[in-house]
Write an enzyme that holds these catalytic residues in place. Sequence first.
Site, short mmCIF file in Angstrom:
data_model
loop_
_atom_site.label_atom_id
_atom_site.label_comp_id
_atom_site.label_asym_id
_atom_site.label_seq_id
_atom_site.Cartn_x
_atom_site.Cartn_y
_atom_site.Cartn_z
N HIS A 39 0.84 -1.20 0.00
CA HIS A 39 0.00 0.00 0.00
C HIS A 39 0.87 1.25 0.00
O HIS A 39 1.27 1.73 1.06
CB HIS A 39 -0.90 -0.01 1.24
CG HIS A 39 -1.76 -1.23 1.34
ND1 HIS A 39 -1.25 -2.45 1.72
CD2 HIS A 39 -3.08 -1.42 1.09
CE1 HIS A 39 -2.25 -3.35 1.71
NE2 HIS A 39 -3.36 -2.74 1.34
N ASP A 182 -9.92 6.38 7.19
CA ASP A 182 -11.37 6.27 7.02
C ASP A 182 -11.88 4.92 7.51
O ASP A 182 -12.96 4.82 8.09
CB ASP A 182 -11.73 6.43 5.53
CG ASP A 182 -11.29 7.79 4.99
OD1 ASP A 182 -11.70 8.82 5.56
OD2 ASP A 182 -10.52 7.80 4.00
N ASN A 212 -8.61 11.29 3.88
CA ASN A 212 -8.29 11.39 2.45
C ASN A 212 -9.46 11.01 1.55
O ASN A 212 -9.36 11.03 0.32
CB ASN A 212 -7.04 10.56 2.12
CG ASN A 212 -7.27 9.06 2.32
OD1 ASN A 212 -8.40 8.59 2.49
ND2 ASN A 212 -6.19 8.30 2.31
N HIS A 288 -4.17 3.13 -3.32
CA HIS A 288 -4.32 2.54 -1.97
C HIS A 288 -3.53 1.25 -1.80
O HIS A 288 -2.69 1.16 -0.92
CB HIS A 288 -5.80 2.30 -1.67
CG HIS A 288 -6.02 1.35 -0.54
ND1 HIS A 288 -6.06 1.75 0.77
CD2 HIS A 288 -6.16 -0.01 -0.53
CE1 HIS A 288 -6.23 0.69 1.55
NE2 HIS A 288 -6.30 -0.39 0.78
N GLU A 440 -17.83 -4.73 24.18
CA GLU A 440 -16.94 -5.89 24.26
C GLU A 440 -15.75 -5.77 23.33
O GLU A 440 -14.61 -6.09 23.69
CB GLU A 440 -17.70 -7.19 23.95
CG GLU A 440 -18.62 -7.66 25.06
CD GLU A 440 -19.99 -6.99 25.01
OE1 GLU A 440 -20.22 -6.14 24.12
OE2 GLU A 440 -20.84 -7.31 25.86
N HIS A 501 -28.32 -16.59 24.46
CA HIS A 501 -27.32 -16.49 25.52
C HIS A 501 -26.63 -17.82 25.82
O HIS A 501 -25.88 -17.92 26.78
CB HIS A 501 -27.97 -15.96 26.81
CG HIS A 501 -28.24 -14.49 26.76
ND1 HIS A 501 -28.94 -13.89 25.74
CD2 HIS A 501 -27.87 -13.48 27.60
CE1 HIS A 501 -29.01 -12.59 25.96
NE2 HIS A 501 -28.36 -12.31 27.08
C1 LIG Z 1 -11.41 -4.95 9.82
C2 LIG Z 1 -10.88 -4.79 8.44
N1 LIG Z 1 -11.70 -4.87 7.39
C3 LIG Z 1 -11.23 -4.78 6.13
C4 LIG Z 1 -9.89 -4.61 5.91
C5 LIG Z 1 -9.35 -4.56 4.50
N2 LIG Z 1 -8.88 -3.20 4.19
C6 LIG Z 1 -7.59 -2.88 4.27
S1 LIG Z 1 -7.32 -1.27 3.93
C7 LIG Z 1 -8.95 -0.99 3.65
C8 LIG Z 1 -9.41 0.38 3.26
C9 LIG Z 1 -9.01 1.33 4.29
O1 LIG Z 1 -9.31 2.62 3.92
P1 LIG Z 1 -8.64 3.81 4.72
O2 LIG Z 1 -8.62 3.50 6.14
O3 LIG Z 1 -9.30 5.04 4.28
O4 LIG Z 1 -7.14 3.76 4.24
P2 LIG Z 1 -6.54 4.47 2.95
O5 LIG Z 1 -7.08 3.78 1.76
O6 LIG Z 1 -6.94 5.88 2.99
O7 LIG Z 1 -5.10 4.22 3.13
C10 LIG Z 1 -9.68 -2.15 3.82
C11 LIG Z 1 -11.14 -2.23 3.65
C12 LIG Z 1 -9.06 -4.54 7.03
N3 LIG Z 1 -7.74 -4.42 6.93
N4 LIG Z 1 -9.57 -4.61 8.28
MG LIG Z 2 -8.84 6.70 3.36
#
Ligand SMILES: Cc1ncc(C[n+]2csc(CCOP(=O)(O)OP(=O)(O)O)c2C)c(N)n1
Ligand SMILES: [Mg+2]
Length: 698
Positions: A39, A182, A212, A288, A440, A501
């Site tokens: 990334h 995000d 972003n 990304h 939790e 439960h």
């Molecule tokens: C709990 C979880 N769900 C899905 C993912 C897969 N995933 C990795 S990065 C991402 C997008 C993240 O977006 P953002 O936080 O905005 O990062 P940016 O693209 O701006 O670097 C996803 C869905 C993950 N790592 N963790």
């Molecule tokens: Mg983002």
Amino acid sequence: MAVSTASPIIPVHQGMDLTTINTIRTLSMDAVQAANSGHPGTPMAMAPVAYCLWQRFLRFDPQDPVWPNRDRFVLSIGHASMLLYSLLHLTEVRAVSKDYETLGDASVPLDAIKAFRQLDSRCPGHPEYRWTSGVETTTGPLGQGVATSVGMAIGRQWLAVRYNRTGFENLFDFNVYALCGDGCMMEGISSEAASLAGHLRLSNLCWIYDNNHITIEGNTSLAFTDDVATRFIAYGWNVTRVGDANDLEMLARAFQTFLNTNDRPTLIIVDSHIGYGAPHKQDTSGAHGEPLGEDEIRLAKRNYGWPEDKKFYVPDGVYDHFRQGIGTRGKQLRDAWFARIGEYRKQYPDLAEELFRMQHRQLPEGWDRDLPEFPADPKGLATRESSAKVLNAAAKNIPWLIGGAADLAPSTKTRITLEGAGDFSAENFAGRNLHFGIREHAMGAILNGLSLVKVRPFGSGFFIFVDYLRGSLRLSALMELPVIYVFTHDSIGVGEDGPTHQPIEQLAHMRSMPGLIMIRPADANEVSEAWKVILQLHHEPAVLVLTRQAVPTIDRTKYAPASGLARGAYVLTDAAGADPEVILIGTGSEVALCLEAYEQLTKEGVRARVVSMPSWELFDDQDKSYRESVLPPQVKGRVSVEQASDFGWAKYTGSEGHNVCIETFGASAPLKQLLKKFGFNAENIVAAAKSQIAKHRA
Ligand SMILES: Cc1ncc(C[n+]2csc(CCOP(=O)(O)OP(=O)(O)O)c2C)c(N)n1
Ligand SMILES: [Mg+2]
């Protein structure tokens, strides 16, 4: 490829600031390209933010990355791992051994960056605690990092109140910074954690939100229109904004605002351009999660005024620049702290000794001297009740054992009732009883954060809700943290509350998780032994599974001592003379049933054995001869009894064994009716035992 319509790229900094920032960017781009995976976009965008924090503010000594009062930096956007690896490399963070000794060599040498995401590289896909020195917590599952940072901040407050003394007001005053995106903001766990952090007014906590507007599928307008600033103001946070991630002065002001804020946590919302400087990919989801491509990298480097064809290039002066900034500041602070700790040891030898032991995950001398033994009692008591007694006996001698529940302490019986234990709150950071609220998932992550700052945390809830925090629990195991989870109401024993439960598949879930120790004790004395084992764990989280309802306290003059628990499974009682014809294996509340069935079988002249098996993990760890002494291979007649799914039991009962189990979601009724409906009575077990004997004789 669409050409970006973003604002033109104008380098706004000159000199070593910019050179260093661009080194972070280009190392990240090159590493992702070489790995052909990763990334690049967010490290490129966030490089100035991380740079500003590390170079100007972070109280961190790269020479001693485990110094206890260091500021913590959590990369909650774990996918942007190259940002952290670049920093660890360029600031020359030293490697630390598993025994907390600082080694001479670099934590992240340039070769590790060149081998980003390759087998055994110190730069795995996502940052891993215990694998790469300087990584404060494992991140990757979004939201976990920020929630963990709340645990670190709580831990710091607790440490400060207990150990800071007159003349030593700054012994613990570290701050906790977490960089999120995000994704973290969308995940529910961040809401839980932020809500609690605001409630507790954790002014030592700073989250930096990379606003972003891009996630994997595209623009956040697809799924996210929260007004994040207003949301956090509502949580009770101080919120500030930086309109341009490249503006070091505005960033510095925002960090200063955080440092000046003494009554609540701070959120800094930073607007950034993902893939900053890549002409075709900036501001797109294309930046990304995939390599930019050689051509795009060249163009981005051109934009930065960088040698276009140089890879993994660290210009002269960059290491020195960091040495003069974070390096010098960090070393001074760290050395001063250790000089003070010498003085502290003289004035407060007992507290200093506590700190040493805690930091090395050791227990105090005599920690187990008050653990109770329980007299035999056919009526007995619920294991949650005996656990309450044991927990308090342990807490008496382990001052840094702290914890709480997700609003269920009156049910889970995990309150520390010792005099002066108190409740942790914004007004009383000394409290040992934490109130996580009905959160939790955040509780799990907060426990991890607490453990990372070395207090000994426990958290509790109904066993069924382990599902809500499994993501955090998995990280406890992955990070090898000795977090203690106490789960009660462990079966259909909850009765009238019904299927919502009643845990069925949860035991199997836990057993399938690597590195986790689960214990489901049969009676009060097994509970005592279970805590004894759990408290001595260094590198494994433990899940203690307890009953709501009373279970008999087994007569240990008649049956084997509960100390057998430490080996995971042990023979509680056996057939006289020769091999048993059948082995009854029970866990938790079902062991008493097995004993009842055993007595009946023995009366009828059947040779039976009862094995109490509170922990598969502990048992599997024993040598073969012990395991075969408990479960002799030649004895094929086997019956397991557990009020849960039979998933996995064939490992001990064999494909021809019998498992008394539950294959549905339970039912709502008084327990007596449920036991009958699901066949948990001595008659049924006796019948199963006899049919096993017949089957294996045939
Ligand atoms: C709990 C979880 N769900 C899905 C993912 C897969 N995933 C990795 S990065 C991402 C997008 C993240 O977006 P953002 O936080 O905005 O990062 P940016 O693209 O701006 O670097 C996803 C869905 C993950 N790592 N963790
Ligand atoms: Mg983002």
